[in-house]
Scaffold this active site. Structure first.
Site, PDB file in Angstrom:
ATOM      1  N   GLU A 104       0.829  -1.206   0.000  1.00 19.14           N
ATOM      2  CA  GLU A 104       0.000   0.000   0.000  1.00 19.14           C
ATOM      3  C   GLU A 104       0.865   1.257   0.000  1.00 19.14           C
ATOM      4  O   GLU A 104       1.869   1.351   0.719  1.00 19.14           O
ATOM      5  CB  GLU A 104      -0.880  -0.024   1.266  1.00 19.14           C
ATOM      6  CG  GLU A 104      -1.724   1.206   1.499  1.00 19.14           C
ATOM      7  CD  GLU A 104      -2.466   1.170   2.818  1.00 19.14           C
ATOM      8  OE1 GLU A 104      -3.446   1.924   2.961  1.00 19.14           O
ATOM      9  OE2 GLU A 104      -2.076   0.382   3.716  1.00 19.14           O
ATOM     10  N   LYS A 172      -9.344   2.533  -2.098  1.00 15.49           N
ATOM     11  CA  LYS A 172      -9.585   2.079  -0.733  1.00 15.49           C
ATOM     12  C   LYS A 172     -10.951   2.572  -0.246  1.00 15.49           C
ATOM     13  O   LYS A 172     -11.280   3.750  -0.378  1.00 15.49           O
ATOM     14  CB  LYS A 172      -8.462   2.569   0.187  1.00 15.49           C
ATOM     15  CG  LYS A 172      -8.447   1.952   1.571  1.00 15.49           C
ATOM     16  CD  LYS A 172      -7.172   2.370   2.314  1.00 15.49           C
ATOM     17  CE  LYS A 172      -7.051   1.728   3.676  1.00 15.49           C
ATOM     18  NZ  LYS A 172      -5.782   2.113   4.360  1.00 15.49           N
ATOM     19  N   CYS A 208      -5.515  -2.948   2.757  1.00 15.18           N
ATOM     20  CA  CYS A 208      -5.253  -2.849   4.195  1.00 15.18           C
ATOM     21  C   CYS A 208      -6.549  -2.890   5.016  1.00 15.18           C
ATOM     22  O   CYS A 208      -7.119  -3.945   5.217  1.00 15.18           O
ATOM     23  CB  CYS A 208      -4.422  -1.602   4.488  1.00 15.18           C
ATOM     24  SG  CYS A 208      -3.581  -1.638   6.096  1.00 15.18           S
TER      25      CYS A 208
END
Length: 611
Positions: A104, A172, A208
């Site tokens: 990331e 994200k 994540c």
């Protein structure tokens, strides 16, 4: 706790098998798992055509290889991070990889904090990814984390590069807004999306935090993802690996898909990214485990069978115990803090006490003894034993030791202030002059020799302000800032009994036993002991754990068996010393309640627990 080997290593396979078994049983009973059919989001059909459609004319492959790049980026070094990514891609091409994956926000480094909002910064990062995509045109697909702009919105994105361009971007969705993370104020939340295609394989990449909650992974599974690749910038805290295992096993059990967890490594300010990338097959069985804290590339193969893709069994790196992980975190954070801020050498005041002893040892292990200057700054209150212990430690570590007495300087300051202080009895002011004079001398040496000054206050002292601002708090970094005093003692014993290849200092019992066993003292007045001012450290640390780490109350302290007056005193000291912590050096984060980004309190604060 997982089984522990004779060397103190944990076997993650046993722990993950236990977690998976419990979760599968819970799912079969329908306990605690959301079974949701997600509706298509606006534009989903169009997005699936461009992002998740297998490439035409490609035969169905039975084997898929991913080069996992568990690497250490530097925040702001966009050119250097791109070069690391390209080198990893070249290695993947040579290994016959279909996909080379980086963590990331790799192109910018992580955690960028507000730097990512600066237009010229995120524009440069996006341009670097486009250039990298062109550079990686002939070979495997490249997946790399970085920022992305759509309209007026800034996203944390995962860029999929193939054939000389970025062909897909994953945005994200779940943005963490706790502890060290402020992503809600930095980024916009991306819409729930589908998988992207590499050849005839469809891959889902929850970024994540997206994998810490069920909805993103479930959406990907329902829209055709064949396995999950999770890029992370997940920093260390004590017990973090088990927390990751719990969440990732949950995603595997919920979706029935294999999952590959990719994490970065390296220190960034107070945070340390500890790697430990791993893969899970359906049912939660561990397929491979990369080392913690070490950079490395791993070639991970997936094989397609009647039941879909499965990760081929790979290497299983041992997981060190908590004492080793904490110590490694302190070493790596100092090593990277120096490397990324331009310092090659450090110095510190060596008192003959345990805190400066462990910091000197960490510094020697991080940078090599030849790059550590220890300075003894004795006064008439310094005991002969402290001088002997400091010399023995420096000799065992192989560091330089300078002796700079402070008596003449202290006398000069006292004489200068005498007309102003006339009629006032000596008190804490005179004790603090000694500490501040030491800070002045150490900072002068830091300026003259270009060596960063390390501070040596443990978490117990930092919590209650048992340190002198502009004195022993002066310096650029504090490796033990999040280590309570009772853990300092045990950490010293651990280091004396253990040596690892990543330690640049010598093996053996480098910290003299007397440093560990003698009563702690600041030695600012005759026969001074820390216990004159504070409860004994086991009591102090127990109360601090409740009030700071667990956000507890005075009533919680009393219920745990601690004296009410002790708890009230400690609470008062915590709040009164907030201004000191606000001005203190950064230091290694070892827990979820480290002083700095994890715990942010006002300085002017009249609240006190009425209990």
């Amino acid at each position: 706790m997982p089984p522990v080997s004779p060397k103190g290593w944990l076997d993650p396979r046993s722990e993950l098998a236990r977690l998976a078994e419990n979760l599968c049983e819970a799912k079969s009973r329908g306990n605690g798992f959301r079974q949701i059919a997600f509706p298509l989001w606006p534009g989903a059909a169009k997005q699936t055509e461009t992002r998740g459609k297998p490439e035409e004319g490609k035969p169905m492959a039975d084997r898929f290889r991913i080069t996992l790049a568990q690497l250490n980026p530097s925040v702001g070094d966009i050119e250097g991070n791109a070069a690391k990514a390209f080198a990893a891609w070249q290695s993947g091409r040579e290994a016959g990889a279909d996909l080379v994956a980086l963590p990331e926000m790799f192109i910018t480094g992580y955690n960028t904090q507000d730097l990512v909002e600066k237009p010229v910064f995120h524009q440069t990062a996006i341009a670097a990814i486009d250039a990298l995509a062109a550079q990686c045109a002939d070979g495997p697909t490249l997946a790399i984390g970085g920022p992305w702009i759509e309209g007026a919105s800034l996203y944390n994105a995962y860029h999929i590069c193939r054939g000389g361009r970025v062909v897909s971007r994953v945005l994200k969705h779940d943005l963490p807004n706790e502890t060290v993370f402020d992503e809600v104020r930095l980024y916009d939340s991306g819409a729930l999306g589908g998988p992207y295609a590499v050849g005839n394989t469809r891959i889902g990449s929850p970024i994540c935090e997206d994998a810490w909650h069920p909805e993103v992974a479930e959406t990907l599974a329902e829209t055709g993802a064949e396995f999950l690749l999770v890029p992370n910038g997940s920093p260390y805290y004590r017990g973090k690996l088990e927390t990751r295992y719990n969440h990732m096993v949950s995603r595997v059990v919920e979706t029935g898909l294999p999952l590959i967890y990719l994490n970065m490594v390296g220190g960034q300010d107070d945070q340390v990214f500890d790697g430990g990338s791993f893969g899970l097959n359906p049912g939660g069985k561990l397929a491979f485990h990369m080392p913690v804290f070490d950079e490395g590339l791993a070639q991970i193969d997936l094989e397609r069978g009647p039941d879909g893709w499965r990760i081929a069994t790979g290497d299983f790196a041992p997981v060190p115990d908590t004492w080793e992980q904490d110590y490694r975190a302190m070493v790596e954070s100092l090593r990277d803090y120096c490397a990324k801020t331009g310092f090659r050498k450090v110095l510190l005041g060596l008192s003959g006490g345990i805190d400066s002893a462990i910091v000197a040892t960490i510094a020697a292990d991080a940078l090599g003894p030849q790059n550590v200057r220890c300075v003894m700054l004795p006064s008439e209150y310094t005991s002969p034993e402290s001088l002997e212990d400091a010399e023995a430690l420096a000799r065992a570590l192989g560091t330089r030791l300078d002796n700079v007495p402070i008596s003449k300087g202290r006398d000069a300051v006292t004489e200068t202030l005498a007309p102003l202080f006339e009629g006032h009895d000596p008190d804490l002011t005179e004790e603090n002059i000694q500490s501040r004079l030491r800070g002045l001398l150490l900072m002068a040496m830091s300026n003259k020799f270009g060596e960063m000054l390390l501070t040596t206050g443990n978490k117990s002292e930092v919590a209650v302000g048992y340190a002198t601002i502009y004195g022993d708090m002066a310096g650029g970094y504090n490796p033990i800032k999040d280590l309570y005093k009772t853990r300092v003692f045990e950490q010293c014993r651990w280091r004396n009994a253990n040596h690892r290849p990543w330690m640049a200092g010598p093996a053996g019992a480098v910290i003299p036993e007397r440093i560990i066993t003698k009563p702690p003292s600041a030695e600012l007045r005759p026969d001074q002991k820390d216990s004159d001012s504070l409860p004994d450290y086991p009591v102090l640390d127990g109360i601090l754990d409740l009030l700071v780490d667990q956000d507890g109350s005075i009533a919680d302290c009393v219920a745990a068996g601690y004296d009410h007056d002790d708890a009230k005193k400690i609470e008062r000291l915590i709040y009164l010393s907030e201004y000191k912590r606000f001005q203190s050096a950064p230091g290694t984060r070892l827990t979820k309640r480290a002083f700095w980004l994890d715990r942010r309190y006002p300085i002017a604060n009249r609240w006190r627990d009425p209990g």
